[in-house]
Motif scaffolding. Structure first.
Motif, PDB file in Angstrom:
ATOM      1  N   HIS A  95      -5.410   4.998  11.300  1.00  0.00           N
ATOM      2  CA  HIS A  95      -3.970   4.998  11.065  1.00  0.00           C
ATOM      3  C   HIS A  95      -3.727   4.383   9.702  1.00  0.00           C
ATOM      4  O   HIS A  95      -4.155   3.261   9.433  1.00  0.00           O
ATOM      5  CB  HIS A  95      -3.245   4.182  12.145  1.00  0.00           C
ATOM      6  CG  HIS A  95      -3.171   4.869  13.458  1.00  0.00           C
ATOM      7  ND1 HIS A  95      -2.000   5.338  14.002  1.00  0.00           N
ATOM      8  CD2 HIS A  95      -4.137   5.198  14.342  1.00  0.00           C
ATOM      9  CE1 HIS A  95      -2.248   5.916  15.161  1.00  0.00           C
ATOM     10  NE2 HIS A  95      -3.532   5.841  15.396  1.00  0.00           N
ATOM     11  N   SER A  96      -3.031   5.103   8.835  1.00  0.00           N
ATOM     12  CA  SER A  96      -2.856   4.650   7.462  1.00  0.00           C
ATOM     13  C   SER A  96      -2.234   3.261   7.407  1.00  0.00           C
ATOM     14  O   SER A  96      -1.443   2.882   8.263  1.00  0.00           O
ATOM     15  CB  SER A  96      -1.953   5.632   6.704  1.00  0.00           C
ATOM     16  OG  SER A  96      -0.759   5.844   7.421  1.00  0.00           O
ATOM     17  N   GLN A  97      -2.595   2.546   6.374  1.00  0.00           N
ATOM     18  CA  GLN A  97      -2.038   1.220   6.098  1.00  0.00           C
ATOM     19  C   GLN A  97      -2.282   0.212   7.212  1.00  0.00           C
ATOM     20  O   GLN A  97      -1.512  -0.729   7.419  1.00  0.00           O
ATOM     21  CB  GLN A  97      -0.523   1.310   5.808  1.00  0.00           C
ATOM     22  CG  GLN A  97      -0.273   2.056   4.530  1.00  0.00           C
ATOM     23  CD  GLN A  97       1.098   2.702   4.477  1.00  0.00           C
ATOM     24  OE1 GLN A  97       1.616   3.188   5.471  1.00  0.00           O
ATOM     25  NE2 GLN A  97       1.680   2.717   3.296  1.00  0.00           N
TER      26      GLN A  97
ATOM     27  N   LEU B 254       5.701   6.600   1.424  1.00  0.00           N
ATOM     28  CA  LEU B 254       5.358   7.701   0.531  1.00  0.00           C
ATOM     29  C   LEU B 254       5.528   9.002   1.299  1.00  0.00           C
ATOM     30  O   LEU B 254       4.860   9.232   2.294  1.00  0.00           O
ATOM     31  CB  LEU B 254       3.912   7.573   0.027  1.00  0.00           C
ATOM     32  CG  LEU B 254       3.443   8.717  -0.873  1.00  0.00           C
ATOM     33  CD1 LEU B 254       4.241   8.729  -2.167  1.00  0.00           C
ATOM     34  CD2 LEU B 254       1.967   8.571  -1.201  1.00  0.00           C
TER      35      LEU B 254
ATOM     36  N   GLN C 265       4.257  15.236   4.544  1.00  0.00           N
ATOM     37  CA  GLN C 265       3.184  14.244   4.502  1.00  0.00           C
ATOM     38  C   GLN C 265       3.815  12.856   4.460  1.00  0.00           C
ATOM     39  O   GLN C 265       4.603  12.553   3.570  1.00  0.00           O
ATOM     40  CB  GLN C 265       2.313  14.466   3.254  1.00  0.00           C
ATOM     41  CG  GLN C 265       1.129  13.502   3.199  1.00  0.00           C
ATOM     42  CD  GLN C 265       0.406  13.561   1.863  1.00  0.00           C
ATOM     43  OE1 GLN C 265       0.047  14.641   1.388  1.00  0.00           O
ATOM     44  NE2 GLN C 265       0.208  12.410   1.249  1.00  0.00           N
TER      45      GLN C 265
ATOM     46  N   SER D 135       2.057   5.466   7.710  1.00  0.00           N
ATOM     47  CA  SER D 135       2.548   4.546   8.742  1.00  0.00           C
ATOM     48  C   SER D 135       3.799   3.797   8.309  1.00  0.00           C
ATOM     49  O   SER D 135       4.740   3.648   9.070  1.00  0.00           O
ATOM     50  CB  SER D 135       1.471   3.534   9.118  1.00  0.00           C
ATOM     51  OG  SER D 135       0.342   4.188   9.612  1.00  0.00           O
TER      52      SER D 135
ATOM     53  N   ASN E 110       0.758   9.426  12.970  1.00  0.00           N
ATOM     54  CA  ASN E 110       0.088   8.916  11.769  1.00  0.00           C
ATOM     55  C   ASN E 110      -1.398   8.689  11.958  1.00  0.00           C
ATOM     56  O   ASN E 110      -2.012   7.963  11.180  1.00  0.00           O
ATOM     57  CB  ASN E 110       0.737   7.608  11.271  1.00  0.00           C
ATOM     58  CG  ASN E 110       2.134   7.845  10.761  1.00  0.00           C
ATOM     59  OD1 ASN E 110       2.369   8.746   9.997  1.00  0.00           O
ATOM     60  ND2 ASN E 110       3.060   7.038  11.228  1.00  0.00           N
TER      61      ASN E 110
ATOM     62  N   GLU F 117       0.827  -1.190   0.000  1.00  0.00           N
ATOM     63  CA  GLU F 117       0.000   0.000   0.000  1.00  0.00           C
ATOM     64  C   GLU F 117       0.865   1.245   0.000  1.00  0.00           C
ATOM     65  O   GLU F 117       1.808   1.338   0.776  1.00  0.00           O
ATOM     66  CB  GLU F 117      -0.800   0.024   1.297  1.00  0.00           C
ATOM     67  CG  GLU F 117      -1.956  -0.903   1.359  1.00  0.00           C
ATOM     68  CD  GLU F 117      -3.247  -0.141   1.147  1.00  0.00           C
ATOM     69  OE1 GLU F 117      -4.201  -0.747   0.682  1.00  0.00           O
ATOM     70  OE2 GLU F 117      -3.261   1.069   1.438  1.00  0.00           O
ATOM     71  N   PHE F 118       0.529   2.179  -0.882  1.00  0.00           N
ATOM     72  CA  PHE F 118       1.199   3.479  -0.795  1.00  0.00           C
ATOM     73  C   PHE F 118       0.141   4.492  -0.420  1.00  0.00           C
ATOM     74  O   PHE F 118      -0.478   5.094  -1.285  1.00  0.00           O
ATOM     75  CB  PHE F 118       1.832   3.853  -2.138  1.00  0.00           C
ATOM     76  CG  PHE F 118       2.854   2.862  -2.574  1.00  0.00           C
ATOM     77  CD1 PHE F 118       2.553   1.909  -3.527  1.00  0.00           C
ATOM     78  CD2 PHE F 118       4.121   2.862  -2.006  1.00  0.00           C
ATOM     79  CE1 PHE F 118       3.493   0.974  -3.912  1.00  0.00           C
ATOM     80  CE2 PHE F 118       5.064   1.932  -2.398  1.00  0.00           C
ATOM     81  CZ  PHE F 118       4.753   0.992  -3.350  1.00  0.00           C
ATOM     82  N   PHE F 119      -0.080   4.660   0.844  1.00  0.00           N
ATOM     83  CA  PHE F 119      -1.177   5.486   1.286  1.00  0.00           C
ATOM     84  C   PHE F 119      -0.885   6.950   1.011  1.00  0.00           C
ATOM     85  O   PHE F 119       0.082   7.517   1.527  1.00  0.00           O
ATOM     86  CB  PHE F 119      -1.397   5.253   2.783  1.00  0.00           C
ATOM     87  CG  PHE F 119      -2.522   6.045   3.345  1.00  0.00           C
ATOM     88  CD1 PHE F 119      -2.284   7.275   3.951  1.00  0.00           C
ATOM     89  CD2 PHE F 119      -3.818   5.587   3.260  1.00  0.00           C
ATOM     90  CE1 PHE F 119      -3.321   8.017   4.458  1.00  0.00           C
ATOM     91  CE2 PHE F 119      -4.866   6.325   3.779  1.00  0.00           C
ATOM     92  CZ  PHE F 119      -4.617   7.546   4.371  1.00  0.00           C
ATOM     93  N   ASP F 120      -1.730   7.567   0.230  1.00  0.00           N
ATOM     94  CA  ASP F 120      -1.581   8.980  -0.087  1.00  0.00           C
ATOM     95  C   ASP F 120      -2.695   9.730   0.625  1.00  0.00           C
ATOM     96  O   ASP F 120      -3.878   9.547   0.320  1.00  0.00           O
ATOM     97  CB  ASP F 120      -1.670   9.176  -1.607  1.00  0.00           C
ATOM     98  CG  ASP F 120      -1.354  10.605  -2.009  1.00  0.00           C
ATOM     99  OD1 ASP F 120      -1.542  11.522  -1.181  1.00  0.00           O
ATOM    100  OD2 ASP F 120      -0.923  10.801  -3.155  1.00  0.00           O
ATOM    101  N   LEU F 121      -2.302  10.588   1.545  1.00  0.00           N
ATOM    102  CA  LEU F 121      -3.281  11.264   2.387  1.00  0.00           C
ATOM    103  C   LEU F 121      -4.240  12.130   1.582  1.00  0.00           C
ATOM    104  O   LEU F 121      -5.453  12.119   1.815  1.00  0.00           O
ATOM    105  CB  LEU F 121      -2.533  12.117   3.418  1.00  0.00           C
ATOM    106  CG  LEU F 121      -3.405  12.853   4.430  1.00  0.00           C
ATOM    107  CD1 LEU F 121      -4.160  11.859   5.295  1.00  0.00           C
ATOM    108  CD2 LEU F 121      -2.565  13.764   5.296  1.00  0.00           C
ATOM    109  N   THR F 122      -3.702  12.872   0.620  1.00  0.00           N
ATOM    110  CA  THR F 122      -4.545  13.756  -0.172  1.00  0.00           C
ATOM    111  C   THR F 122      -5.580  12.952  -0.923  1.00  0.00           C
ATOM    112  O   THR F 122      -6.751  13.324  -0.992  1.00  0.00           O
ATOM    113  CB  THR F 122      -3.692  14.543  -1.198  1.00  0.00           C
ATOM    114  OG1 THR F 122      -2.371  14.633  -0.697  1.00  0.00           O
ATOM    115  CG2 THR F 122      -4.244  15.925  -1.406  1.00  0.00           C
TER     116      THR F 122
END
Lengths: 346, 273
Positions: A154-156, B200, B193, B196, A128, A96-101
């Motif tokens: 929390h991402s990912q 990226l 930005q 976890s 995070n 996973e490449f979590f992109d916040l935007t």
């Protein structure tokens, strides 16, 4: 400035403990330092909040900015709400490449496509954690800012922490938006609830202390080296037993502090086992019974049961499995062996 | 009065009793230790006799004082300690150590990045009926289950090695991002930005060219989960920027892909960019 916004800010400030108002306003960053200095924080809270509203009026605050103050308040005092944990499942196995935007865009788009009247705010924190505040409306009514849902993600990770408001009808929509935004396939509610958000995180992220046996040098736990009683004629009769209990306790609970949950609920659907001569029930059907344990800090109190002599060590695995199974709501049905059924494997 | 007198007598009696108890305990302890000393002396004598016998035996056979094929107890002990120290050194260097438990093995994976030791993670494995993970402290965003599905049953060494690579790469990326935020926050515009897994990173930083500053927007993608350097470094500048900046962007992009993030920024500050 809208009257409803003014009132909302006033009520939010009133919730904050007096000593925390200034730091929270500074964290908010909407009012300048100079403006904050003009407020007398020693007067009555009623008056403090009026002053703050006045300043917000000068800066023409809108509901979005007021919502940020609410997020900050809830982030510092999350234990005022009750949080449930939801688990998401994925199909693919790619990294996973979590992109916040990207996440925020997809979430807002999904939610707004179904419901026009909704206020959505995001705030990211150092650990995070992404906090999402949602105020729900209807096609004919503006969003109700006092009945908000909070989501912490929390991402990912496959876990989402939701503090839903009374309006549970919006929950499916919220879940859908989360799944779409985070690129997962589906989501379901876990049997894990508590007021302490951090403890829920500790449990599912496995951040609580598990007693792993390693060669890593650790300072030996302090035993009672200095005798507490001055009189050396008093002998500890049950020293061996006490040490056994301590050892078992440490094996089960570990050395560190326990995650904080306030209750554990066991729904029994088992047959009533009585003396066959004393046939209490006419029909042989499961005896439905609900057992609920409550405590300001349930796991710590369970940990202290055996040392206090109130229960035998080792404790029932039904009680001690709570952090490992990540659940505090259980259904116990009849099973062939002594083990209770219907455990969700982690 | 009488009561005061009685109290005094009582106190005296108590003190005497305590003292007596103490001396009795001391004597007991002394007796125990003396007995222990006797035991140890006996053991020592026995061992001495054994050694002498062995040496005599050798003398009788070959006339040499010591037969190298039968080393003395001391030599054996020394060898054991040396090999243990070597093992511990290997564990310290590879970062993977294990301890047998009642039901299996408990592994500890220690991570490091460029000489700095970082977090340790534990895995409690059961070995019967088949190898499975009983509990662990691996972060939830590391694909532990995936790696286990591939290697745990068939090749446990590979499993540990792959997991260790994932963990080391993760802490390496996290370390670089933390270093950037801690030591080079002045270079960065706005927030960094991240996520976890720290795979990226998106941020803006300023570069100066011809005594003017321009913002660069960077997007670092770490495509390989076992690598702590980005596979993609996309740098974009504002439309009206001079062409020399495009060259600089390409150079920076290349640098980010070769060199740890904080070291890249250190080189920026030192070269006065």
């Amino acid at each position: 400035m809208d009257e409803t916004v003014a009132e909302y800010i006033r009520r939010t400030v009133l919730k904050i403990p007096r000593d925390e108002i200034k730091p929270m306003l500074q964290k908010w960053g909407f009012l300048s330092e100079a403006q904050i200095e003009t407020v007398n924080f020693r007067q009555m809270k009623e008056n403090i909040s009026q002053d703050v509203v006045q300043l917000c009026e000068e800066n023409s605050a809108d509901i979005k900015q007021a919502a940020v103050l609410d997020i900050i308040y809830n982030n510092i005092y999350p234990n005022k709400r009750i949080w449930s944990v939801y688990q998401m499942n994925k199909t693919g196995e790619e990294t996973e490449f979590f992109d916040l935007t990207d996440f925020k865009k997809k979430f807002k788009r999904r939610l707004r496509s179904a419901l026009k009247n909704v206020t959505i705010n995001f705030r990211e924190y150092e650990d995070n954690a992404i906090w999402i505040r949602i105020a729900w409306g209807t096609p004919y009514k503006n969003p109700n800012q006092y009945k908000t849902s909070y989501v912490v993600y929390h991402s990912q990770t496959p876990y989402v922490f939701i503090s839903a408001s009374v309006l549970r009808s919006n929950l499916p929509l919220l879940c859908q938006a989360l799944v779409v935004a985070s690129n997962y396939r589906d989501i379901h509610e876990m049997e894990l609830r508590s007021h302490s958000l951090n403890s829920l995180k500790d449990i599912v992220f496995k951040r609580y202390s598990q007693n792993f046996q390693t060669y890593c040098p650790r300072p030996l736990p302090e035993r009672n080296v200095a005798p507490e009683t001055v009189d050396s004629r008093i002998i500890q009769e049950n020293r061996n037993e006490k040490e056994r209990i301590q050892r078992l306790n440490r094996q089960v609970f570990g050395d560190g502090p326990q995650p904080k949950i306030e209750f554990a609920q066991y729904k029994l659907e088992t047959m009533f086992k009585s003396d066959p001569e004393m046939d209490v029930l006419d029909k042989k059907e499961p005896f439905r019974c609900l057992v609920k344990f409550s405590s300001p800090h349930l796991l710590e109190s369970l940990k202290s049961l055996a040392p206090a002599g109130m229960a035998d060590a080792p404790l029932s695995p039904l009680l001690t499995c709570i952090p490992q199974k990540a659940r505090n709501y259980f259904k116990i049905r009849e099973k062939k062996g002594l083990l209770p059924g219907s455990f969700v494997s982690p | 009065g009488v009561f005061a007198h009685l109290e005094l007598l009582e106190a005296r009696a108590y003190e005497a009793a305590v003292k007596q108890e103490e001396t009795e305990q001391q004597e007991e302890k002394l007796a125990r230790l003396k007995a222990r000393v006797q035991e140890l002396r006996l053991q020592r004598d026995e061992l001495r006799a054994k050694v002498e016998q062995q040496q005599k035996g050798q003398l009788g056979k070959e006339g040499a004082v010591l037969n190298p094929a039968q080393p003395s107890a001391r030599a054996v002990l020394e060898w054991k300690m040396k090999s243990l120290k070597a093992k511990l050194q290997i564990f310290y260097l590879t970062g993977i150590s294990g301890k047998l438990t009642k039901r299996g093995v408990c592994f500890c994976i220690s991570t490091a990045y460029e000489g700095t030791y970082l977090d340790s993670y534990h895995l409690d494995l059961l070995t019967k009926p088949e190898v499975q993970i009983y509990r662990h402290s691996v972060p939830i965003f590391i694909p532990l289950q995936q790696i286990a599905k591939k290697y745990l049953q068939t090749d446990i060494r590979r499993f540990l090695s792959v997991l260790s690579n994932h963990l080391n790469a993760y802490v390496g990326r996290r370390y670089q991002a933390d270093q950037l935020q801690e030591h080079f926050s002045g270079h960065i515009e706005g927030t960094l930005q991240r996520n976890s897994l720290c795979n990226l990173l998106v941020f803006n930083y300023n570069v100066s060219s011809e005594s003017k500053t321009f913002p660069f927007k960077v997007r670092l993608l770490y495509g390989d989960p076992c690598c702590s350097l980005p596979t993609e470094a996309v740098i974009s500048c504002t439309p009206g920027a001079p062409p020399s900046l495009a060259e600089m962007a390409a150079a920076h992009s290349d640098l980010f892909r070769r060199v740890p993030l904080h070291k890249a920024f250190r080189s920026f500050s030192s070269s006065g960019e």
